[in-house]
Design an enzyme around this catalytic site. Structure first.
Site, PDB file in Angstrom:
ATOM      1  N   GLY A 171      33.711  47.500  43.769  1.00 21.47           N
ATOM      2  CA  GLY A 171      33.267  48.069  42.493  1.00 21.47           C
ATOM      3  C   GLY A 171      31.889  47.498  42.186  1.00 21.47           C
ATOM      4  O   GLY A 171      31.157  47.057  43.083  1.00 21.47           O
ATOM      5  N   SER A 172      31.589  47.457  40.895  1.00 15.58           N
ATOM      6  CA  SER A 172      30.259  47.005  40.493  1.00 15.58           C
ATOM      7  C   SER A 172      30.004  45.546  40.902  1.00 15.58           C
ATOM      8  O   SER A 172      28.923  45.201  41.407  1.00 15.58           O
ATOM      9  CB  SER A 172      30.176  47.228  38.984  1.00 15.58           C
ATOM     10  OG  SER A 172      29.308  46.368  38.401  1.00 15.58           O
ATOM     11  N   GLY A 249      38.070  37.195  41.132  1.00 16.58           N
ATOM     12  CA  GLY A 249      38.791  38.326  40.518  1.00 16.58           C
ATOM     13  C   GLY A 249      39.825  37.825  39.525  1.00 16.58           C
ATOM     14  O   GLY A 249      39.499  37.492  38.370  1.00 16.58           O
ATOM     15  N   ARG A 250      41.055  37.749  39.962  1.00 22.03           N
ATOM     16  CA  ARG A 250      42.139  37.166  39.167  1.00 22.03           C
ATOM     17  C   ARG A 250      42.980  36.306  40.101  1.00 22.03           C
ATOM     18  O   ARG A 250      43.182  36.661  41.276  1.00 22.03           O
ATOM     19  CB  ARG A 250      43.033  38.248  38.556  1.00 22.03           C
ATOM     20  CG  ARG A 250      42.439  38.956  37.348  1.00 22.03           C
ATOM     21  CD  ARG A 250      42.393  38.046  36.110  1.00 22.03           C
ATOM     22  NE  ARG A 250      41.849  38.714  34.949  1.00 22.03           N
ATOM     23  CZ  ARG A 250      40.558  38.749  34.613  1.00 22.03           C
ATOM     24  NH1 ARG A 250      39.655  38.130  35.361  1.00 22.03           N
ATOM     25  NH2 ARG A 250      40.157  39.364  33.524  1.00 22.03           N
ATOM     26  N   GLU A 279      46.524  29.888  34.667  1.00 23.07           N
ATOM     27  CA  GLU A 279      45.440  29.118  34.027  1.00 23.07           C
ATOM     28  C   GLU A 279      45.889  28.528  32.703  1.00 23.07           C
ATOM     29  O   GLU A 279      46.658  29.176  31.982  1.00 23.07           O
ATOM     30  CB  GLU A 279      44.234  30.047  33.810  1.00 23.07           C
ATOM     31  CG  GLU A 279      43.649  30.508  35.131  1.00 23.07           C
ATOM     32  CD  GLU A 279      42.569  31.565  34.966  1.00 23.07           C
ATOM     33  OE1 GLU A 279      42.184  31.873  33.826  1.00 23.07           O
ATOM     34  OE2 GLU A 279      42.109  32.077  35.992  1.00 23.07           O
ATOM     35  N   HIS A 297      37.337  29.455  35.331  1.00 22.40           N
ATOM     36  CA  HIS A 297      37.237  30.882  34.944  1.00 22.40           C
ATOM     37  C   HIS A 297      35.967  31.116  34.097  1.00 22.40           C
ATOM     38  O   HIS A 297      36.055  31.559  32.950  1.00 22.40           O
ATOM     39  CB  HIS A 297      38.490  31.313  34.164  1.00 22.40           C
ATOM     40  CG  HIS A 297      38.689  32.806  34.172  1.00 22.40           C
ATOM     41  ND1 HIS A 297      39.914  33.401  34.149  1.00 22.40           N
ATOM     42  CD2 HIS A 297      37.788  33.827  34.183  1.00 22.40           C
ATOM     43  CE1 HIS A 297      39.782  34.713  34.147  1.00 22.40           C
ATOM     44  NE2 HIS A 297      38.498  34.999  34.163  1.00 22.40           N
TER      45      HIS A 297
HETATM   46  O1  LIG Z   1      37.378  37.331  33.932  1.00 26.22           O
HETATM   47  C1  LIG Z   1      36.743  37.828  33.081  1.00 26.22           C
HETATM   48  C2  LIG Z   1      36.688  39.258  32.833  1.00 26.22           C
HETATM   49  O2  LIG Z   1      37.553  39.994  33.336  1.00 26.22           O
HETATM   50  O3  LIG Z   1      35.773  39.687  32.121  1.00 26.22           O
END
Ligand SMILES: O=CC(=O)O
Length: 333
Positions: A171-172, A249-250, A279, A297
């Protein structure tokens, strides 16, 4: 002069402004306050002494727009308390805090961070990779501990140029990472939900095959039921003992237990992690590993990105209340 949302306002003045419900202050408000939203009447749930459901029931019929930070779970239960809701503006790029099927069923529009953070997150991904490969954080600790002047030799790092980098999610953010690492002389390849006609990087429909052909995996996709634990032991073993994983990402896109196990057993060379499954908990084993670089994060957050996000949020709300297209609508929910 008294401004809306500030002490001294006259009620009638506030009521004329479009209402925006805010359940919890997003990071932009922590940095900039809420003056940038002076053209709206902010309903700040966290400032109310009432329990949330009572606070929401007072505004249930009138509230059409909600502003929320990324981590606040927007569940079916909350949505049920907001029957007039038509728009959620989230200050996050990720959408995993939102019950997307319920939004789709209700026809509620979502405006996300769009690509406001993409450059900063991509910079961080590249920073992590160079740090892991060239051991910058580890070298810093070595010097600070006074080890330079001793017999303990600092180990060699590894070259970035010509590394085969597999980007998971083009993606971006993924595209910004690719652009940067191409300039460093890396060979870029990717996997994504669909092949992107606009790029010429080799496409893999299968993450396992991508890992087998890569030296580095950079996780740039969103967390969904399809991507949860997508990076598992098999993928990491395919990446191999010299392989490096970077996650901006996550956390839950990687099976964190298996990641820790692979690192402990030296099935991977290193990792750079901005995000974690639970987290702010970080697995204890990672804290002592010199080949792992950690951050809390923060990849999206710079003063510049947060300032840009203020304008972006304002722009999305203004567009909604004047029936114009949103700046960053989430399509294909
Ligand atoms: O992790 C941060 C977001 O998704 O903006």
């Amino acid at each position: 002069m008294a401004t809306p949302n500030h002490p001294g306002n006259h009620d009638h003045q506030s009521k004329e402004l479009p209402q925006v419900l805010v359940l919890e202050p997003p990071p932009i408000m922590k940095l900039h306050g809420d003056r940038f939203l002076n053209d709206f009447q902010l309903l700040k749930a966290w400032e109310s002494p009432l329990p949330l459901d009572q606070f929401l029931s007072i505004h249930a019929q009138s509230v059409k727009a909600l502003l929320t930070p990324g981590r606040y779970p927007l569940t079916r239960n909350i949505l049920q308390l907001l029957p007039s809701l038509q728009l959620v503006v989230t200050t996050s790029a990720g959408l995993n805090h939102i019950d997307l099927p319920e939004f789709q069923r209700r026809g509620i529009a979502i405006a996300s961070a769009g690509d406001v953070y993409s450059e900063d997150v991509a910079d961080m991904a590249v920073g992590f990779l160079i740090d892991v490969l060239r051991k910058i954080s580890a070298a810093d600790r070595y010097v600070r501990k006074g080890l330079w002047d001793t017999k303990t030799e600092f180990p060699l790092g590894s070259k970035l140029c010509s590394k085969r980098v597999g980007i998971v999610g083009l993606g971006s953010i993924g595209q910004e990472v690719a652009k940067r690492l191409q300039a460093f002389g890396c060979r870029i390849m990717y996997t994504s939900r669909n092949k992107k006609p606009s790029v010429s990087y080799p496409y893999y429909s299968n993450v396992l095959e991508l890992a087998a052909d890569s030296d580095v995996l950079i996780i740039c996709c969103g967390l969904t039921e399809q991507t949860r634990h997508m990076i598992n032991k098999d993928v990491m073993l395919a990446l191999g003992k010299e392989g490096v994983v970077i996650n901006i990402g996550r956390g839950a896109i990687i099976d964190e237990k298996e990641l820790v196990q692979c690192l402990v057993q030296r099935e991977l060379a290193g990792a750079g992690l901005d995000v974690f499954e639970n987290e702010p908990h970080v697995p204890r084993e990672l804290l002592t590993m010199d080949n792992v670089v950690l951050s809390p994060h923060r990849a999206v957050r710079t003063p510049e990105s947060l300032t840009a996000m203020c304008e972006h949020v304002k722009g999305n709300l203004e567009a909604f209340f004047s029936n114009k297209p949103l700046l960053s609508p989430v399509m294909n929910i």
